[in-house]
Design a protein around this motif. Sequence first.
Motif, short mmCIF file in Angstrom:
data_model
loop_
_atom_site.label_atom_id
_atom_site.label_comp_id
_atom_site.label_asym_id
_atom_site.label_seq_id
_atom_site.Cartn_x
_atom_site.Cartn_y
_atom_site.Cartn_z
N GLN A 55 -64.09 34.93 96.50
CA GLN A 55 -62.71 35.16 96.09
C GLN A 55 -62.20 33.94 95.31
OE1 GLN A 55 -60.11 35.93 99.40
NE2 GLN A 55 -58.26 35.49 98.21
N PRO A 56 -61.50 34.17 94.21
CA PRO A 56 -60.98 33.03 93.44
C PRO A 56 -59.93 32.24 94.21
CG PRO A 56 -60.98 35.07 92.14
CD PRO A 56 -61.25 35.45 93.56
N PHE A 57 -59.80 30.99 93.84
CA PHE A 57 -58.77 30.08 94.34
C PHE A 57 -58.79 29.90 95.86
CE2 PHE A 57 -56.65 31.41 90.29
CZ PHE A 57 -56.69 30.17 89.69
N LEU A 58 -60.00 29.82 96.42
CA LEU A 58 -60.10 29.39 97.82
C LEU A 58 -59.92 27.89 97.88
CD1 LEU A 58 -63.13 31.44 99.23
CD2 LEU A 58 -60.71 31.74 99.77
N TRP A 59 -59.04 27.42 98.73
CA TRP A 59 -58.80 25.99 98.85
C TRP A 59 -59.88 25.34 99.71
CZ3 TRP A 59 -54.63 22.41 97.79
CH2 TRP A 59 -53.76 22.88 96.80
N PRO A 60 -60.11 24.04 99.55
CA PRO A 60 -61.06 23.35 100.43
C PRO A 60 -60.69 23.52 101.89
CG PRO A 60 -60.46 21.95 98.57
CD PRO A 60 -59.57 23.16 98.50
N GLY A 61 -61.65 23.95 102.69
CA GLY A 61 -61.40 24.17 104.11
C GLY A 61 -61.06 25.59 104.47
N ASP A 62 -60.74 26.45 103.50
CA ASP A 62 -60.41 27.84 103.81
C ASP A 62 -61.62 28.62 104.28
OD1 ASP A 62 -57.80 27.42 103.16
OD2 ASP A 62 -57.86 28.42 101.21
N ASP A 63 -62.79 28.30 103.75
CA ASP A 63 -64.01 29.02 104.08
C ASP A 63 -65.13 27.98 104.23
OD1 ASP A 63 -66.35 30.58 104.20
OD2 ASP A 63 -65.53 32.10 102.87
N THR A 70 -63.13 27.39 95.75
CA THR A 70 -63.64 28.11 94.58
C THR A 70 -62.64 27.99 93.44
OG1 THR A 70 -62.66 30.19 95.33
CG2 THR A 70 -64.94 29.75 96.00
N ASP A 71 -63.12 28.23 92.23
CA ASP A 71 -62.25 28.12 91.07
C ASP A 71 -61.61 29.46 90.72
OD1 ASP A 71 -64.25 29.58 89.90
OD2 ASP A 71 -64.88 28.03 88.50
N SER A 72 -61.03 29.55 89.55
CA SER A 72 -60.30 30.75 89.15
C SER A 72 -61.19 31.96 88.95
CB SER A 72 -59.53 30.48 87.85
OG SER A 72 -60.42 30.11 86.82
N LEU A 73 -62.51 31.74 88.80
CA LEU A 73 -63.46 32.84 88.64
C LEU A 73 -64.28 33.09 89.89
CD1 LEU A 73 -64.77 32.08 85.02
CD2 LEU A 73 -63.00 33.71 85.72
N GLY A 74 -63.97 32.40 90.98
CA GLY A 74 -64.70 32.58 92.21
C GLY A 74 -66.02 31.84 92.28
N ARG A 75 -66.15 30.77 91.53
CA ARG A 75 -67.37 29.96 91.55
C ARG A 75 -67.22 28.81 92.53
NH1 ARG A 75 -67.67 29.22 85.07
NH2 ARG A 75 -65.60 28.39 85.60
N ASP A 76 -68.32 28.47 93.18
CA ASP A 76 -68.31 27.42 94.21
C ASP A 76 -68.10 26.06 93.56
OD1 ASP A 76 -68.63 25.82 96.39
OD2 ASP A 76 -70.59 26.60 96.97
N VAL A 77 -67.01 25.38 93.93
CA VAL A 77 -66.70 24.07 93.35
C VAL A 77 -67.74 23.02 93.76
CG1 VAL A 77 -65.00 22.20 93.27
CG2 VAL A 77 -64.24 24.58 93.20
N TRP A 237 -69.14 18.38 84.66
CA TRP A 237 -67.87 17.92 85.22
C TRP A 237 -66.74 18.05 84.21
CZ3 TRP A 237 -70.43 12.90 87.45
CH2 TRP A 237 -71.10 13.22 88.62
N GLY A 238 -67.02 17.75 82.95
CA GLY A 238 -65.98 17.87 81.93
C GLY A 238 -65.50 19.30 81.78
N GLY A 239 -66.45 20.25 81.80
CA GLY A 239 -66.07 21.65 81.72
C GLY A 239 -65.25 22.09 82.92
N MET A 240 -65.60 21.60 84.11
CA MET A 240 -64.84 21.94 85.30
C MET A 240 -63.42 21.38 85.23
SD MET A 240 -67.73 21.33 88.27
CE MET A 240 -66.65 21.91 89.61
N ILE A 241 -63.29 20.16 84.72
CA ILE A 241 -61.95 19.58 84.57
C ILE A 241 -61.14 20.37 83.55
CG2 ILE A 241 -60.68 17.51 83.89
CD1 ILE A 241 -63.10 15.87 84.82
N GLY A 242 -61.80 20.76 82.45
CA GLY A 242 -61.12 21.55 81.43
C GLY A 242 -60.64 22.89 81.96
N ASP A 243 -61.48 23.54 82.78
CA ASP A 243 -61.07 24.83 83.37
C ASP A 243 -59.95 24.63 84.40
OD1 ASP A 243 -62.97 26.08 81.82
OD2 ASP A 243 -64.49 26.09 83.41
N GLY A 244 -60.02 23.51 85.13
CA GLY A 244 -59.04 23.28 86.19
C GLY A 244 -57.67 22.86 85.69
#
Length: 288
Positions: A55-63, A70-77, A237-244
């Motif tokens: 699920q997208p936008f899971l916060w750290p510690g939620d699961d 997870t990020d906006s597309l449901g990928r594991d941070v 990492w740069g791509g992750m920062i750009g998406d975030g």
Amino acid sequence: MKSLALHSSPARPRWHRLFRSLEAIIGSVLLAAVLLMALLADWLFPGDPLEMIAQPFLWPGDDAQFPLGTDSLGRDVAAGIFHGARVSLQIGATAVLVSLVIGLLAGASAGYFGGKTDRIVTRISELFQTFPAFLLVVVLVAIGHPTVNYIACAIGVASWPMIARLVRAECRLLRHQEFVLAAQTLGYSPLRILLRELLPNLLPTLIVTLSVMMASAILTESSLGFLGFSDPNRISWGGMIGDGRQSLQNAWFLAVLPGSALAATILALNLLGDALNDWLNPRRKGAA
């Protein structure tokens, strides 16, 4: 016959003295952590880190399955950060190797032979320096296929003048030293003199410079990823920062966590560079 340069050089500092400094200890620990992340990425997070698995936008510690969310597309941070460490180190090491090979060949030839060779190398390096290095990398990546290796080579090609200028200056100082003149008298070829006599005396300065250049290469790749010029098939990492950055208000961790990993890596390399400079050049530390 052993290199004459080694006989003419002062006693080199011992390795154990390097780790007496706080900078070396902190830098080594941080860099070791990043290396461990890169080595364990496939084992801890098998599969494609770009895969949408939750699920997208899971916060750290939620699961517990996704400790960093997870990020906006449901990928594991966490998977992205660990696999991103591998990309950053690969690009940093490859870029440094490319710039080292080109810079050594150009700078050593210019400094040792002088004359026309020196003028040609100097003019070519000045031509490269007329363009901002980052802009040159962007142009090279834009006209080519942005794979990890291609990006690393582009960064290395844009960075070689720094190595060339350094090597050229050192060779100009060393070529009139007694051990070089003795090697010439013995009939050594220019290639052997460069490799056996001059290169060992260049290593201390090169080691310090390369640590700083690797940090710069990693930061350049992250900037490219932030702008969307990174390899689309590899997470960085740069791509992750750009998406975030698009979710800073409601999910700030998406940019802060990979940004912290990037900052820790740059800090580690800079601290190690400072420690190596003090270790290899004790006069600098005493003067400070």
